[in-house]
Design an enzyme around this catalytic site. Structure first.
Site, PDB file in Angstrom:
ATOM      1  N   ASP A 136       6.181  26.257  13.424  1.00 60.37           N
ATOM      2  CA  ASP A 136       7.138  27.007  14.248  1.00 60.37           C
ATOM      3  C   ASP A 136       7.555  28.274  13.503  1.00 60.37           C
ATOM      4  O   ASP A 136       8.267  28.213  12.514  1.00 60.37           O
ATOM      5  CB  ASP A 136       8.377  26.137  14.530  1.00 60.37           C
ATOM      6  CG  ASP A 136       9.356  26.835  15.462  1.00 60.37           C
ATOM      7  OD1 ASP A 136       9.186  26.723  16.686  1.00 60.37           O
ATOM      8  OD2 ASP A 136      10.274  27.522  14.952  1.00 60.37           O
ATOM      9  N   TYR A 176      11.064  36.208  11.917  1.00 64.66           N
ATOM     10  CA  TYR A 176      10.982  35.618  10.556  1.00 64.66           C
ATOM     11  C   TYR A 176      10.097  36.465   9.646  1.00 64.66           C
ATOM     12  O   TYR A 176      10.054  36.242   8.443  1.00 64.66           O
ATOM     13  CB  TYR A 176      10.418  34.182  10.598  1.00 64.66           C
ATOM     14  CG  TYR A 176      11.150  33.194  11.476  1.00 64.66           C
ATOM     15  CD1 TYR A 176      12.406  33.474  12.004  1.00 64.66           C
ATOM     16  CD2 TYR A 176      10.589  31.954  11.781  1.00 64.66           C
ATOM     17  CE1 TYR A 176      13.061  32.573  12.825  1.00 64.66           C
ATOM     18  CE2 TYR A 176      11.243  31.040  12.593  1.00 64.66           C
ATOM     19  CZ  TYR A 176      12.471  31.362  13.121  1.00 64.66           C
ATOM     20  OH  TYR A 176      13.112  30.455  13.931  1.00 64.66           O
ATOM     21  N   LYS A 216       7.847  33.460  18.642  1.00 62.13           N
ATOM     22  CA  LYS A 216       8.948  33.820  19.554  1.00 62.13           C
ATOM     23  C   LYS A 216       9.132  35.331  19.646  1.00 62.13           C
ATOM     24  O   LYS A 216       8.919  36.042  18.659  1.00 62.13           O
ATOM     25  CB  LYS A 216      10.269  33.194  19.048  1.00 62.13           C
ATOM     26  CG  LYS A 216      10.128  31.758  18.590  1.00 62.13           C
ATOM     27  CD  LYS A 216      11.456  31.129  18.186  1.00 62.13           C
ATOM     28  CE  LYS A 216      11.225  29.766  17.551  1.00 62.13           C
ATOM     29  NZ  LYS A 216      11.014  29.806  16.091  1.00 62.13           N
ATOM     30  N   HIS A 221      13.250  34.079  22.143  1.00 61.25           N
ATOM     31  CA  HIS A 221      14.036  33.535  21.025  1.00 61.25           C
ATOM     32  C   HIS A 221      15.515  33.323  21.392  1.00 61.25           C
ATOM     33  O   HIS A 221      16.104  32.302  21.068  1.00 61.25           O
ATOM     34  CB  HIS A 221      13.918  34.496  19.832  1.00 61.25           C
ATOM     35  CG  HIS A 221      14.102  33.857  18.502  1.00 61.25           C
ATOM     36  ND1 HIS A 221      13.458  34.297  17.364  1.00 61.25           N
ATOM     37  CD2 HIS A 221      14.864  32.816  18.104  1.00 61.25           C
ATOM     38  CE1 HIS A 221      13.810  33.540  16.344  1.00 61.25           C
ATOM     39  NE2 HIS A 221      14.666  32.642  16.760  1.00 61.25           N
ATOM     40  N   LYS A 254      12.416  22.249   7.894  1.00 62.19           N
ATOM     41  CA  LYS A 254      11.862  23.192   6.924  1.00 62.19           C
ATOM     42  C   LYS A 254      12.118  22.692   5.504  1.00 62.19           C
ATOM     43  O   LYS A 254      13.188  22.170   5.201  1.00 62.19           O
ATOM     44  CB  LYS A 254      12.535  24.558   7.122  1.00 62.19           C
ATOM     45  CG  LYS A 254      12.160  25.577   6.080  1.00 62.19           C
ATOM     46  CD  LYS A 254      13.405  26.214   5.502  1.00 62.19           C
ATOM     47  CE  LYS A 254      13.120  26.901   4.208  1.00 62.19           C
ATOM     48  NZ  LYS A 254      14.374  27.317   3.546  1.00 62.19           N
ATOM     49  N   ARG A 275       9.526  16.815  -0.279  1.00 60.15           N
ATOM     50  CA  ARG A 275      10.367  16.724   0.930  1.00 60.15           C
ATOM     51  C   ARG A 275       9.541  16.891   2.204  1.00 60.15           C
ATOM     52  O   ARG A 275       9.856  16.300   3.236  1.00 60.15           O
ATOM     53  CB  ARG A 275      11.460  17.779   0.876  1.00 60.15           C
ATOM     54  CG  ARG A 275      12.616  17.341   0.001  1.00 60.15           C
ATOM     55  CD  ARG A 275      13.659  18.410  -0.016  1.00 60.15           C
ATOM     56  NE  ARG A 275      14.898  17.934  -0.612  1.00 60.15           N
ATOM     57  CZ  ARG A 275      15.932  18.740  -0.859  1.00 60.15           C
ATOM     58  NH1 ARG A 275      15.851  20.027  -0.569  1.00 60.15           N
ATOM     59  NH2 ARG A 275      17.029  18.247  -1.391  1.00 60.15           N
TER      60      ARG A 275
HETATM   61  P1  NAD Z   1      16.700  22.295   8.768  1.00 60.81           P
HETATM   62  O1  NAD Z   1      17.672  21.447   9.481  1.00 60.81           O
HETATM   63  O2  NAD Z   1      15.257  22.052   8.931  1.00 60.81           O
HETATM   64  O3  NAD Z   1      17.103  22.235   7.221  1.00 60.81           O
HETATM   65  C1  NAD Z   1      16.303  22.859   6.247  1.00 60.81           C
HETATM   66  C2  NAD Z   1      16.963  22.741   4.864  1.00 60.81           C
HETATM   67  O4  NAD Z   1      17.276  21.392   4.573  1.00 60.81           O
HETATM   68  C3  NAD Z   1      15.987  23.184   3.770  1.00 60.81           C
HETATM   69  O5  NAD Z   1      16.143  24.557   3.522  1.00 60.81           O
HETATM   70  C4  NAD Z   1      16.386  22.330   2.592  1.00 60.81           C
HETATM   71  O6  NAD Z   1      17.417  22.972   1.878  1.00 60.81           O
HETATM   72  C5  NAD Z   1      16.962  21.081   3.213  1.00 60.81           C
HETATM   73  N1  NAD Z   1      16.031  19.934   3.246  1.00 60.81           N
HETATM   74  C6  NAD Z   1      14.777  19.880   3.789  1.00 60.81           C
HETATM   75  N2  NAD Z   1      14.278  18.630   3.711  1.00 60.81           N
HETATM   76  C7  NAD Z   1      15.224  17.885   3.093  1.00 60.81           C
HETATM   77  C8  NAD Z   1      15.287  16.522   2.733  1.00 60.81           C
HETATM   78  N3  NAD Z   1      14.289  15.686   2.993  1.00 60.81           N
HETATM   79  N4  NAD Z   1      16.417  16.078   2.115  1.00 60.81           N
HETATM   80  C9  NAD Z   1      17.437  16.924   1.856  1.00 60.81           C
HETATM   81  N5  NAD Z   1      17.444  18.214   2.194  1.00 60.81           N
HETATM   82  C10 NAD Z   1      16.345  18.700   2.804  1.00 60.81           C
HETATM   83  O7  NAD Z   1      17.100  23.804   9.120  1.00 60.81           O
HETATM   84  P2  NAD Z   1      16.367  25.113   9.624  1.00 60.81           P
HETATM   85  O8  NAD Z   1      15.362  25.615   8.674  1.00 60.81           O
HETATM   86  O9  NAD Z   1      17.457  26.028  10.029  1.00 60.81           O
HETATM   87  O10 NAD Z   1      15.637  24.648  10.961  1.00 60.81           O
HETATM   88  C11 NAD Z   1      14.300  24.194  11.007  1.00 60.81           C
HETATM   89  C12 NAD Z   1      13.450  25.122  11.812  1.00 60.81           C
HETATM   90  O11 NAD Z   1      14.000  25.339  13.109  1.00 60.81           O
HETATM   91  C13 NAD Z   1      13.347  26.554  11.250  1.00 60.81           C
HETATM   92  O12 NAD Z   1      12.530  26.630  10.112  1.00 60.81           O
HETATM   93  C14 NAD Z   1      12.838  27.284  12.446  1.00 60.81           C
HETATM   94  O13 NAD Z   1      11.453  27.047  12.628  1.00 60.81           O
HETATM   95  C15 NAD Z   1      13.633  26.644  13.555  1.00 60.81           C
HETATM   96  N6  NAD Z   1      14.857  27.420  13.883  1.00 60.81           N
HETATM   97  C16 NAD Z   1      14.902  28.041  15.087  1.00 60.81           C
HETATM   98  C17 NAD Z   1      16.015  28.782  15.435  1.00 60.81           C
HETATM   99  C18 NAD Z   1      16.058  29.437  16.776  1.00 60.81           C
HETATM  100  O14 NAD Z   1      16.963  30.231  17.027  1.00 60.81           O
HETATM  101  N7  NAD Z   1      15.147  29.142  17.666  1.00 60.81           N
HETATM  102  C19 NAD Z   1      17.100  28.915  14.563  1.00 60.81           C
HETATM  103  C20 NAD Z   1      17.025  28.275  13.329  1.00 60.81           C
HETATM  104  C21 NAD Z   1      15.916  27.515  13.014  1.00 60.81           C
END
Ligand code: NAD
Length: 280
Positions: free
Chosen positions: A49, A54, A79, A112, A235, A241
């Protein structure tokens, strides 16, 4: 060496299949994207994704090439960003994304954010309908749309979005929106599924359930999403992880534990990201 994990697919309203769990690259720096996505593909992720905003679409393409996977083996979402609303801008933005991704189609193309203050998302959606008809966007959907925006697309356009990607985790469970989407055949994609790794994963309900199931809090939350039918793409930059986050298909949360997690919902107060009504 790559291995394909046992990730189930869900069928979208256009009859295409999407892996229920993928890898998100928001805030993965462009210079580190090729390495991070390579790692994820090696761990077994087959759904990436990304987004024009980005600035790392090119790194995604380089990683797929580096791992030696065929284009058809990876589900790619990208997006259209906020300054590209409108038909002509959308055509340019989509062409640029395809170029950066070194492909002639994406599996899923999303608006987006709706940017209601500009009021152009209906026109933009009609451009996405064209990309879909041309086969260059195999599926089309939206992101950060609320009920009102979805209803407007429903009454003014022909295609029901295949997905709506919204902020969704136990503190913002999006109950009403999920019910609407279920009734209208729109799949729910959850962004920030583990609450960006902060606060949420220390919640005593989740740490308690992690102990009970001998899993990590992140795995418990991801499993909650999977059982609700949400599509997720957590992510992480770290292989360990990445492995942990994809390893959620061999256990099941009991009904009362699912409910206990759902009861953590704080409504709008649980929001960690921007409010879609105002953003952009
Ligand atoms: P997320 O909820 O996936 O959290 C990611 C963070 O959690 C990492 O940076 C890391 O610090 C921590 N983490 C990852 N695995 C872990 C584990 N197993 N244990 C403990 N901590 C851990 O947050 P995100 O990156 O904001 O969201 C995921 C994806 O969603 C993004 O990469 C993107 O592709 C998408 N996204 C979309 C929008 C949108 O507006 N459409 C906005 C934000 C994110």
């Amino acid at each position: 060496m790559t291995q394909v994990q046992n990730v189930p697919t869900l069928r979208l309203n256009d009859r295409r299949e999407i892996p229920q769990l993928g890898f998100g690259v928001f805030q993965v720096p462009p210079a580190e994207t090729e390495a991070a996505v390579t790692r994820a593909l090696e761990v077994g992720y087959r759904h990436i994704d990304t987004a024009a905003a980005y600035r790392n679409e090119a790194g995604v393409a380089r990683a797929i090439a580096a791992v030696g996977l065929d284009r058809s083996e990876v589900f790619i979402t990208t997006k259209l960003f906020n300054d590209d609303h409108g038909r002509e801008q959308a055509q340019r933005a989509f062409a640029t994304s395809l170029e950066r991704l070194e492909t002639d189609y994406v599996d899923l193309y999303l608006i987006h954010w709706p940017v209601p203050s500009e009021d152009r998302y209906v026109e933009t959606w009609q451009a996405l309908e064209e990309f879909h008809r041309e086969g260059r966007a195999r599926s089309i959907g939206v992101s950060n749309f609320n009920l009102e925006h979805l209803e407007r697309l429903g009454s003014e356009t022909e295609t029901v979005p295949a997905v709506n990607q919204v902020e969704l985790h136990p503190y913002l469970a999006q109950r009403e929106l999920r019910a609407y989407q279920r009734d209208h055949g729109i799949a729910t994609e959850a962004w920030s599924p583990i609450g960006q790794g902060k606060g949420l994963l220390d919640d005593p309900v989740l740490t308690g359930l992690a102990q009970k199931y001998d899993r990590s809090p992140a795995q418990v939350v991801l499993r909650w999403h999977v059982q609700l039918g949400n599509i997720v793409f957590p992510k992480s930059m770290h292989a360990e992880r990445m492995r942990e986050n994809i390893d959620v298909f061999d256990f099941e949360l009991a009904g009362d534990d699912m409910q206990e997690i759902s009861a953590l919902d704080r409504g709008a107060g649980g929001r960690m990201g921007p409010d879609p009504d105002r953003f952009g």
